[in-house]
Design a protein around this motif. Structure first.
Motif, PDB file in Angstrom:
ATOM      1  N   ASN A  67      47.102 -23.700  17.941  1.00 17.74           N
ATOM      2  CA  ASN A  67      46.398 -22.492  18.372  1.00 17.74           C
ATOM      3  C   ASN A  67      45.442 -22.103  17.255  1.00 17.74           C
ATOM      4  OD1 ASN A  67      47.698 -21.188  20.980  1.00 17.74           O
ATOM      5  ND2 ASN A  67      49.374 -22.042  19.767  1.00 17.74           N
ATOM      6  N   HIS A  68      44.254 -21.739  17.590  1.00 21.00           N
ATOM      7  CA  HIS A  68      43.369 -21.200  16.573  1.00 21.00           C
ATOM      8  C   HIS A  68      42.619 -19.997  17.118  1.00 21.00           C
ATOM      9  CE1 HIS A  68      40.634 -24.216  18.468  1.00 21.00           C
ATOM     10  NE2 HIS A  68      39.712 -23.286  18.265  1.00 21.00           N
ATOM     11  N   ALA A  69      42.358 -19.065  16.236  1.00 19.90           N
ATOM     12  CA  ALA A  69      41.737 -17.800  16.629  1.00 19.90           C
ATOM     13  C   ALA A  69      40.706 -17.405  15.592  1.00 19.90           C
ATOM     14  CB  ALA A  69      42.796 -16.715  16.784  1.00 19.90           C
ATOM     15  N   PHE A  70      39.744 -16.604  16.034  1.00 14.55           N
ATOM     16  CA  PHE A  70      38.691 -16.114  15.144  1.00 14.55           C
ATOM     17  C   PHE A  70      38.965 -14.642  14.852  1.00 14.55           C
ATOM     18  CE2 PHE A  70      34.425 -14.300  14.356  1.00 14.55           C
ATOM     19  CZ  PHE A  70      34.071 -15.096  13.263  1.00 14.55           C
ATOM     20  N   LEU A 240      38.184 -18.428  10.789  1.00 14.92           N
ATOM     21  CA  LEU A 240      39.003 -19.087  11.805  1.00 14.92           C
ATOM     22  C   LEU A 240      40.334 -19.455  11.167  1.00 14.92           C
ATOM     23  CD1 LEU A 240      36.546 -21.522  13.593  1.00 14.92           C
ATOM     24  CD2 LEU A 240      38.074 -19.976  14.773  1.00 14.92           C
ATOM     25  N   THR A 241      41.423 -19.259  11.931  1.00 16.65           N
ATOM     26  CA  THR A 241      42.736 -19.702  11.464  1.00 16.65           C
ATOM     27  C   THR A 241      43.316 -20.678  12.471  1.00 16.65           C
ATOM     28  OG1 THR A 241      43.181 -17.652  10.264  1.00 16.65           O
ATOM     29  CG2 THR A 241      45.083 -18.989  10.885  1.00 16.65           C
ATOM     30  N   TYR A 242      43.755 -21.830  11.960  1.00 20.01           N
ATOM     31  CA  TYR A 242      44.384 -22.859  12.791  1.00 20.01           C
ATOM     32  C   TYR A 242      45.869 -22.907  12.448  1.00 20.01           C
ATOM     33  CZ  TYR A 242      39.606 -24.722  13.323  1.00 20.01           C
ATOM     34  OH  TYR A 242      38.273 -24.881  13.590  1.00 20.01           O
ATOM     35  N   TRP A 243      46.709 -22.825  13.491  1.00 15.46           N
ATOM     36  CA  TRP A 243      48.147 -23.033  13.303  1.00 15.46           C
ATOM     37  C   TRP A 243      48.505 -24.363  13.953  1.00 15.46           C
ATOM     38  CZ3 TRP A 243      46.406 -18.204  15.236  1.00 15.46           C
ATOM     39  CH2 TRP A 243      46.474 -17.157  14.319  1.00 15.46           C
ATOM     40  N   ASN A 244      48.770 -25.359  13.151  1.00 18.78           N
ATOM     41  CA  ASN A 244      49.087 -26.700  13.636  1.00 18.78           C
ATOM     42  C   ASN A 244      50.564 -26.993  13.387  1.00 18.78           C
ATOM     43  OD1 ASN A 244      46.447 -27.234  14.375  1.00 18.78           O
ATOM     44  ND2 ASN A 244      45.906 -28.057  12.373  1.00 18.78           N
ATOM     45  N   TRP A 272      46.859 -14.397  24.428  1.00 19.85           N
ATOM     46  CA  TRP A 272      45.992 -13.707  25.386  1.00 19.85           C
ATOM     47  C   TRP A 272      46.047 -12.183  25.179  1.00 19.85           C
ATOM     48  CZ3 TRP A 272      42.338 -14.562  28.965  1.00 19.85           C
ATOM     49  CH2 TRP A 272      42.079 -13.549  29.911  1.00 19.85           C
ATOM     50  N   ASN A 273      47.238 -11.687  24.886  1.00 22.59           N
ATOM     51  CA  ASN A 273      47.418 -10.228  24.770  1.00 22.59           C
ATOM     52  C   ASN A 273      47.045  -9.683  23.402  1.00 22.59           C
ATOM     53  OD1 ASN A 273      48.393 -10.020  27.419  1.00 22.59           O
ATOM     54  ND2 ASN A 273      50.493 -10.487  26.770  1.00 22.59           N
ATOM     55  N   HIS A 274      47.114 -10.474  22.365  1.00 17.87           N
ATOM     56  CA  HIS A 274      46.949  -9.939  21.011  1.00 17.87           C
ATOM     57  C   HIS A 274      45.743 -10.492  20.255  1.00 17.87           C
ATOM     58  CE1 HIS A 274      51.241  -9.229  21.927  1.00 17.87           C
ATOM     59  NE2 HIS A 274      51.141  -8.193  21.110  1.00 17.87           N
ATOM     60  N   LYS A 279      41.898 -20.176  21.101  1.00 22.20           N
ATOM     61  CA  LYS A 279      41.927 -21.385  21.902  1.00 22.20           C
ATOM     62  C   LYS A 279      43.245 -22.099  21.629  1.00 22.20           C
ATOM     63  CE  LYS A 279      39.311 -25.527  23.139  1.00 22.20           C
ATOM     64  NZ  LYS A 279      38.102 -26.353  22.866  1.00 22.20           N
ATOM     65  N   SER A 280      43.882 -22.579  22.711  1.00 15.62           N
ATOM     66  CA  SER A 280      45.150 -23.303  22.582  1.00 15.62           C
ATOM     67  C   SER A 280      44.932 -24.772  22.906  1.00 15.62           C
ATOM     68  CB  SER A 280      46.207 -22.722  23.527  1.00 15.62           C
ATOM     69  OG  SER A 280      46.478 -21.383  23.204  1.00 15.62           O
ATOM     70  N   PHE A 281      45.696 -25.611  22.240  1.00 18.15           N
ATOM     71  CA  PHE A 281      45.629 -27.049  22.506  1.00 18.15           C
ATOM     72  C   PHE A 281      47.043 -27.599  22.460  1.00 18.15           C
ATOM     73  CE2 PHE A 281      45.535 -31.460  21.084  1.00 18.15           C
ATOM     74  CZ  PHE A 281      44.635 -32.016  21.978  1.00 18.15           C
ATOM     75  N   ASN A 282      47.488 -28.124  23.603  1.00 19.26           N
ATOM     76  CA  ASN A 282      48.793 -28.791  23.681  1.00 19.26           C
ATOM     77  C   ASN A 282      48.671 -29.901  24.711  1.00 19.26           C
ATOM     78  OD1 ASN A 282      51.441 -29.632  23.899  1.00 19.26           O
ATOM     79  ND2 ASN A 282      52.275 -27.561  23.712  1.00 19.26           N
TER      80      ASN A 282
END
Length: 968
Positions: A67-70, A240-244, A272-274, A279-282
């Protein structure tokens, strides 16, 4: 208690029959319980295998959850980032899999970079980059040049790691300081690359889980420094933060799929709520969501495949139960005449069934577990390999299936007892005196009805198959219709009954023809068989169904396996198809900020669109000289070429070949063309301008042999050629029609009219590669390789790597064939049909011996009387042989004819389980002589052992004992 003891004594008295019945029950339970065990095991294997193949094909780790978010500096961005990070690190445990790697990556947005010292670099060059930090980066890299960066600012400068690509792209060297201006905070950020790094291990999960789009524009600084200076407090900068998270997908179980999918949905819901921009990738989720559908299809397939052997088992159980009941009919009739109720008599059989069923339920699932191992080891019909053992285990569903099988099987065995309790002692004696009456099935003409139904369904399948092939429709790969297996079983059963209906007339005809010449023992045998048709129908129908089902199963499995393999060989054209690097004068891609490259390339293409790329052909000889390569060929394909005859022009695929090399290398099935494949190549070799055209071209533009045509493609001047032949098939070319997409036209009204779909016929022109290169253009071609029998794909890969041959694309036909054999549906077909074949042969052998041994005991008095009348022992043996030939031998012949007829009629329908538009070469029914030889050997051994046992027992009969037995 007395009733229970009486049942035990009765079972002990008929111990061999009871043992045979128990064996049938155990096999039935094992077969039923093996279905859920095998379904679970094969889906588990398929799940892991699919994920492994996915990793190999995409070079992306399947266990990756990303998941990564800006985050912006407004609205307390740093706190929201930490909250999200805490949630991610805790919630990832809900997936239920071990965490192999956990990485947090932070990166700024893309900035324009300005040289701090313009005298050292070109200040006019536009440069863009990002500042990035990855946790534990220093543990997964190797230092190529420079020194490790400091964990703190050095004189206000961020020291950074960079990959070699960055220095090339930005046209700077180590030590060249660049400045980033942060407009949000109105301050400058100075960065100095002090170390060039590379991945320590390319196969490291740390790198395979990396989802950042580009590493060539990133300045990597220590994670602690990034956190302190660019994330915390007032220093926070847009990032941007990526959680891998790399999860061990090999530990994923079918039971955990719902947990995995639910955890992923909850993670996405939180994002979606927070999170505002995320963007999600699975990639694994896409694979997992299809497994419910695959499980349903596999269950249908397994049940369908087991229909024939299930019918055989039911018939076997009924036959054995009927034999037991026949021996006890006098006893049942006597009990009924003395006042015993039908319920009381049936209760004894029910208790007997419960006892045997309980034993079967204890042993059957364990045997089913072993049968599953046989299914997993199958590599083809009656072919087994040392494949990795499947993960099999007993579950509640296996015992549920076992209980259903026991209830159904015991119910089947009770049918003869129910029928027997309806007959009084008088009726029983009347039945014994009328053995030549028609059976109930023949009386109601059930055989004729079933045969008519099966032929009607056959015609329906043929019509549907014709529509699929003619229109190029997709039948959905491996979509299995259970009727494809049920209908052949009905056909075999019905045709066997029809033949048995007329068989007494055949015996009577044989008797009449030789009535004046038959010796006494043969005369007696013909009368016995002709007048006791009902007596022999069970064993004859049993043998007919066993042989016919075995032949049909063998043919179906061989046909499906062979057609899958031939489809792969034909589609690829050769063992190995590869393409190497070609030097060309195409302009290099433009560099710039993200999103600008596409625009630059597009504009460059537009400005230079009329300039055709010039290619330099690489050496071909090294490929033909590779160790283990039997032959090699150059094969050029141009998909958007054209062929013109007069004013009529059609788009076509153009193929250029060297006839001699192509003939030695390409795979092609015989009898696809009017003449042998080599004859067309020989004709083509006679003239450099000669071409072969497809039948579709000849039909659409009226071209024929001898016509002069023009071939070419856009941006090249066409060349004149001569048609030397017309072909229907060619290696790697699919001639099946392609269904064009429907077109819709709008009108003034709100409704939309859809034009009828149009069938587009593929077209092909084959010419000389040298002619195409000399008269049209030199463009990249494929290299086809035919390997020697002892050459493996792995050895070829290693050889290509050792010789540093640059390969941009490679298709391995042998590996695709192996992958197809590991397909769960293909495994099911091979495993279940092999298992069904072995079970059919086993119960046929048991049923055969059991029937004839009991038949011999029933004829002891007759044989004793015949011996007393002067019939010699040799003549008695002759009677036995004649009886075997007229019953078992005739059943074998009928079974062979029925099995071959069922195969010829119904096996072609199995192409409905494949995509008809891609089934090239055409579906062809296959018979392996070895399979039928196995059947015939087994039958001969079975009949031989039966005759030997019967003869041995006959030789021990004492005349006075037989006569005395008759008096008793």
């Amino acid at each position: 208690m007395a009733l229970f003891l009486m049942i035990l004594r009765k079972m002990a008295k008929n111990r061999w029959l009871e043992l045979s019945l128990l064996i049938g029950l155990i096999i039935s339970v094992a077969l039923a319980s093996s279905m859920p065990i095998y379904t679970h095991a094969i889906l588990q294997r398929m799940l892991i295998k699919d994920l492994e193949v996915q990793q190999s094909d995409t070079q992306r780790f399947p266990g990756l959850v990303n998941n990564h978010a800006f985050f912006t500096e407004v609205k307390d961005g740093a706190n929201r980032m930490r909250d999200a990070e805490a949630y991610m690190s805790e919630h990832i445990k809900q997936f239920g899999l071990p965490i192999l790697q956990s990485t947090i990556t932070r990166s700024t947005k893309t900035f324009e970079l300005t040289p701090s010292d313009p005298s050292k670099v070109d200040p006019k060059e536009k440069r863009y980059g990002e500042i990035t930090a990855m946790t534990d980066l220093e543990k997964h890299i190797r230092l190529v040049d420079g020194v490790m960066p400091g964990a703190k600012l050095v004189d206000g400068v961020y020291e950074a790691w960079v990959f070699p690509e960055l220095l090339t792209k930005l046209k700077i060297v180590l030590g060249n300081e660049v400045t980033v201006k942060s407009e949000e905070q109105n301050r400058n950020i100075r960065i100095k690359p002090v170390a060039v790094i590379d991945r320590a291990d390319l196969a490291d999960v740390y790198w395979t889980t990396n989802t950042m789009p580009d590493l060539s524009s990133r300045f990597f600084i220590p994670a602690s420094l990034f956190e302190q200076e660019l994330t915390k407090g007032s220093k926070f900068i847009d990032q941007l933060t990526y959680w891998n998270y790399a999860l061990d997908y090999h530990q994923l179980k079918l039971e955990g799929l719902d947990t995995y999918i639910t955890a992923n949905a909850q993670m996405e819901e939180y994002a979606w709520n927070h999170l505002e921009t995320y963007k999600s990738f699975n990639q694994t989720i896409v694979t997992l969501t299809t497994y419910d559908d695959k499980e349903k299809k596999l269950r249908i397939l397994l049940w369908s495949l087991n229909v024939p052997v299930s019918i055989l088992l039911a018939f076997y159980l009924f036959m054995v139960a009927n034999l037991i009941t026949e021996r006890q009919k006098t006893e049942i009739a006597v009990l009924r005449s003395r006042g015993a109720s039908r319920t009381q008599i049936l209760l004894g059989y029910v208790i007997e069934g419960i006892l045997l069923g309980g034993i079967a339920l204890l042993v059957g699932p364990l045997l089913g577990l072993q049968l599953t191992q046989i299914l997993g080891a199958s590599n083809g019909f009656l072919s087994f390999v040392q494949r990795a053992a499947m993960e099999v285990k007993l579950n509640r569903e296996a015992y549920q299936y076992g209980v259903i099988a026991v209830v159904a099987s015991v119910g089947m065995t009770l049918i003869p007892a129910v029928l027997a309790t309806r007959v009084s002692i008088v009726g029983h004696k009347q039945t014994l005196a009328r053995k030549n009456k028609l059976s109930f099935v023949h009386k109601i003409y059930l055989d004729v009805v079933l045969l008519a139904v099966s032929m009607y369904l056959l015609q329906s399948f043929n019509r549907r198959m014709g529509d699929l092939v003619a229109l190029g429709l997709d039948s959905m790969d491996m979509k299995v219709d259970p009727l494809l297996f049920v209908v052949p079983a009905i056909f075999i059963f019905a045709l066997g009954l029809v033949v048995l209906r007329i068989y007494p007339w055949i015996i009577q005809l044989i008797y009449i023809i030789g009535r004046k010449w038959w010796p006494p023992y043969l005369y007696s045998t013909l009368l016995q068989v002709g007048r006791s048709t009902t007596q022999y129908q069970f064993i004859m129908l049993f043998i007919i169904m066993t042989l016919a089902t075995g032949i049909f199963s063998a043919s179906a499995a061989r046909t499906m396996n062979k057609n899958v393999e031939e489809k792969i060989h034909y589609k690829n054209g050769a063992d190995i198809v590869l393409q190497t690097t070609w030097d060309n004068d195409a302009p290099p891609p433009q560099s710039g900020p993200p999103g600008a490259a596409g625009e630059a390339n597009a504009s460059g293409s537009a400005s230079g669109g009329n300039k055709r790329v010039q290619y330099v052909e690489p050496p071909f000889m090294p490929f033909s000289q590779l160790t283990g390569v039997e032959s090699a060929a150059r094969v050029f394909k141009k998909q958007d070429a054209y062929i013109a005859l007069g004013k009529d022009t059609k788009k076509t695929t153009l193929m250029g070949i060297d006839t001699d090399d192509f003939g030695r290398t390409a795979w092609f099935r015989d009898q696809l063309l009017d003449h042998h494949f080599y004859e067309y190549l020989n004709v083509l070799a006679t003239d450099s301008k000669a071409v072969l055209i497809s039948r579709s071209i000849a039909d659409e533009i009226g071209a024929k042999v001898g016509d002069v045509v023009r071939i070419g493609w856009n941006d090249v001047e066409g060349a004149t050629s001569v048609v030397y032949g017309i072909i229907d098939y060619w290696p790697s070319w699919n001639p099946n029609p392609v269904l064009a997409a429907p077109t819709s036209s709008s009108s003034t009204s709100s409704s939309t009219s859809t034009k009828p779909t149009k069938v587009d016929m593929p077209k092909l022109v084959i010419g000389h590669l040298s002619f195409i290169q000399n008269n049209l253009a030199v463009e990249p071609y494929d290299v086809w390789l035919k390997l020697k029998p002892d050459m493996t794909s792995q050895a070829l890969y290693e050889l290509l790597e050792q010789k540093h041959m640059s390969v941009t694309r490679l298709v391995d036909t042998n590996m695709m064939v192996i992958r197809s054999k590991n397909d769960p549906f293909q495994l099911a077909v091979n495993g279940v049909m092999t298992l069904g074949f072995l079970i059919a042969i086993s119960i046929s052998f048991i049923g055969f011996l059991l029937y004839w041994l009991l038949s011999l005991y029933g004829q002891i008095l007759q044989f004793g009387v015949l011996r007393a009348m002067g019939i010699s022992f040799r003549q008695l043996i002759g009677m036995l042989v004649a009886e075997q030939l007229l019953t078992s031998g005739a059943a074998v012949i009928i079974g062979m004819i029925t099995g071959n007829a069922a195969s010829r009629l119904f096996v072609p329908l199995f192409q409905l389980t494949f995509d008809s538009s891609s089934q090239v070469p055409p579906f062809q029914v296959r018979f392996d002589p070895q399979d039928q030889l196995h059947l015939y050997v087994i039958v001969i051994i079975m009949i031989g052992i039966g005759l030997l046992l019967l003869g041995t027992m006959l030789s021990r009969i004492k005349i006075h004992q037989a006569v005395k037995l008759g008096e008793d």
